[in-house]
Design an enzyme around this catalytic site. Structure first.
Site, PDB file in Angstrom:
ATOM      1  N   ASP A  55      62.399 -36.831 -27.433  1.00  0.00           N
ATOM      2  CA  ASP A  55      61.212 -36.163 -27.264  1.00  0.00           C
ATOM      3  C   ASP A  55      60.232 -36.709 -28.171  1.00  0.00           C
ATOM      4  O   ASP A  55      60.690 -37.976 -28.587  1.00  0.00           O
ATOM      5  CB  ASP A  55      61.053 -34.489 -27.409  1.00  0.00           C
ATOM      6  CG  ASP A  55      60.037 -33.754 -26.754  1.00  0.00           C
ATOM      7  OD1 ASP A  55      59.814 -33.497 -25.820  1.00  0.00           O
ATOM      8  OD2 ASP A  55      59.093 -33.534 -27.666  1.00  0.00           O
TER       9      ASP A  55
ATOM     10  N   LYS B  25      65.772 -26.485 -26.770  1.00  0.00           N
ATOM     11  CA  LYS B  25      64.798 -27.451 -27.654  1.00  0.00           C
ATOM     12  C   LYS B  25      65.129 -27.316 -28.949  1.00  0.00           C
ATOM     13  O   LYS B  25      65.624 -26.489 -29.550  1.00  0.00           O
ATOM     14  CB  LYS B  25      63.321 -27.149 -27.294  1.00  0.00           C
ATOM     15  CG  LYS B  25      62.506 -28.282 -27.364  1.00  0.00           C
ATOM     16  CD  LYS B  25      62.362 -29.208 -26.112  1.00  0.00           C
ATOM     17  CE  LYS B  25      61.628 -30.480 -26.398  1.00  0.00           C
ATOM     18  NZ  LYS B  25      61.224 -30.952 -25.279  1.00  0.00           N
TER      19      LYS B  25
END
Ligand code: NDP
Ligand code: 2IT
Length: 444
Positions: free
Chosen positions: A166, A126
């Site tokens: 995201d 991430k």
């Protein structure tokens, strides 16, 4: 103290300053106790838990960019490459002022298990930045994205690490980042997913997380003698996940009555007008206060509050820790049947426990929102074979993956004597595949 407790205590002491990361680790470790017990000696000697909580690599960098007034601005960029035991690192990039290492580590840790649950060959990672795209011009967003990628491009690649969207990172940002990657590295490859359709993106990726969430909800309800048809659905958020969750919920016969953003929420008793929400959010990048202009009979409320609305199905689709214990109590008091997470870790541990103890069908984000990353993996496959699949083909694969995830987590929970505990089921099923690969690879 057993091995799991000892390791958890050590992680808590070492990372006491990373609350979101500790929350994610605590939830996973609690569910894994029975699995670890079975193989305690092996896992302890192989340091499986110590290794699974420590990212392979954490990259933190300066992101300087020039604003429209000519001033240099500075943000912090992150990429946490958490675990690549079952495939290249894969996971989104979050652009939001609240981003810090704890947030990126919690998201990366969750991603490892989520990606494993998809059944596809992707590891977990991430990244993101504390940059806030809100109120910035397109040129400023481009300047930021180009600078961010100028550094990030040294660490990623189609076979090493494949970022995606995201919070705050959508098609516009992915486009700017892809352009910069191609320019610096001289490679035209599937290094990012969520790309535009004209340059290697996959059909259904935009809708995938929200649609996938509803495919899982449909299977969950079907297996529990119920359905979405005629149900009242409460959704938080008004971004990518929330919009396409609302779209599919409506298509499947549900009535979506709320949506929210970071300043307030709307209640539309006749069902949310999604064309209006799309225009406000996707086109105009505006606030939900605008919604009343489209639907004068609807209500707008400042602050948070969607969970106080009576519903059958609740879908938190905004951000972490947005559904608290009191919200869980309100949902239960109003007779909620299912709570399925579209966002990552939107429910606190206390809220989750309360919902489970009160018989609510609760599915954690790492299972129920896995449709986004699963479709990203399908985008990677299409890029590798230099072909594109039809909408129907990708959509069918997505549905199959979500149905498979539901049965996988339900079976894992039952196997370990925790029938109906989908939190435990998701953690156990996700963990097992990763651990088998880690054991095969030896000390690395
Ligand atoms: P978007 O940026 O498209 O939308 C986020 C939405 O949540 C916006 O409505 C935003 O409000 C609201 N929001 C964000 N932060 C906060 C906050 N701190 N407080 C209140 N509201 C907030 O993001 P996505 O829809 O892509 O992501 C939503 C969630 O889903 C995240 O948890 C993400 O990690 C998760 N997720 C996303 C996937 C994807 O494919 N995009 C896949 C799987 C999970 P505002 O408009 O005011 O900013
Ligand atoms: O949380 C997530 O799964 C995402 N933001 C999507 C990641 C991806 O690589 O598509």
């Amino acid at each position: 103290m057993n091995y799991t407790e000892k390791t958890l205590e050590a992680v808590r002491a070492k990372y006491s300053y990373q609350p979101e990361f500790l929350q994610a680790v605590s939830e996973v470790f609690e569910s894994l106790e029975k699995v670890i017990e079975k193989n305690e000696k092996l896992y302890e000697s192989e340091a499986i838990l110590e290794r699974i909580v420590e990212p392979d690599r954490q990259i933190i960098f300066r992101v300087p960019w020039v604003d429209d007034s000519g001033k240099i601005r500075v943000n912090t960029g992150y990429r946490v490459q958490f675990n690549n035991s079952i495939g290249p690192y894969k996971g989104g990039l979050r652009l939001h002022p609240s981003v810090n290492l704890s947030v990126i580590k919690f998201l990366g840790f969750e991603q490892v298990f989520k990606n494993s649950l998809t059944g596809l060959p992707i590891g977990g990672g991430k990244g993101g930045s504390d940059f806030d795209p809100k109120g910035k011009s397109d040129r400023e967003v481009m300047a930021f994205c180009q600078s961010f990628m100028t550094e990030l491009c040294k660490y990623i690649g189609a076979d090493t690490d494949v970022p995606a969207g995201d919070i705050g990172t959508g098609a516009r940002e992915i486009g700017y980042m892809f352009g910069q990657y191609k320019r610096i590295r001289g490679l035209y490859e599937g290094v990012l997913t969520g790309k535009g359709l004209s340059y290697g993106g996959s059909l259904v990726r935009t809708e995938a997380t929200g649609y996938g969430l509803l495919y899982l909800v449909r299977e969950l309800l079907k297996c529990n003698g119920s359905s979405i048809e005629g149900k009242t659905v409460v959704i938080s958020g008004a971004g990518n996940v929330a919009i396409y969750a609302a779209e599919k919920a409506t298509q499947l016969g549900g009535k979506v009555v709320t949506m929210s953003d970071s300043t307030g929420w709307i209640y539309d008793k006749d069902g949310v007008d999604l064309a209006a929400v799309k225009e406000i959010k996707e086109k105009n990048r505006a606030r939900l206060t605008e919604y009343k202009k489209y639907r004068p009979e609807s209500e707008y409320h400042e602050g948070r509050g969607v969970w106080s609305v009576k519903c059958d199905i609740a879908l938190p689709c905004a951000t972490q820790n947005e559904l608290l214990l009191d919200d869980a109590k309100a949902l239960v008091a109003n007779g909620v049947e299912a709570v399925c997470e579209g966002a990552n870790m939107p429910s606190t541990i206390e809220a989750t426990k309360y919902l489970q103890e009160n018989g609510v069908l609760f599915v954690p984000g790492k299972a129920s929102n896995a449709g986004g990353v699963a479709t990203s993996a399908l985008e990677m496959s299409q890029n590798s074979e230099r072909l594109s699949w039809t909408f129907e083909e990708v959509n069918q694969k997505l549905n199959g993956i979500m149905v498979g995830i539901y049965h996988n987590i339900a079976n894992a929970a039952e196997e370990y004597g925790m029938k109906g505990n989908f939190v435990a089921g998701a953690n156990i099923a996700g963990f097992q595949k990763v651990v088998n690969a880690m054991l095969a690879h030896g000390a690395c």
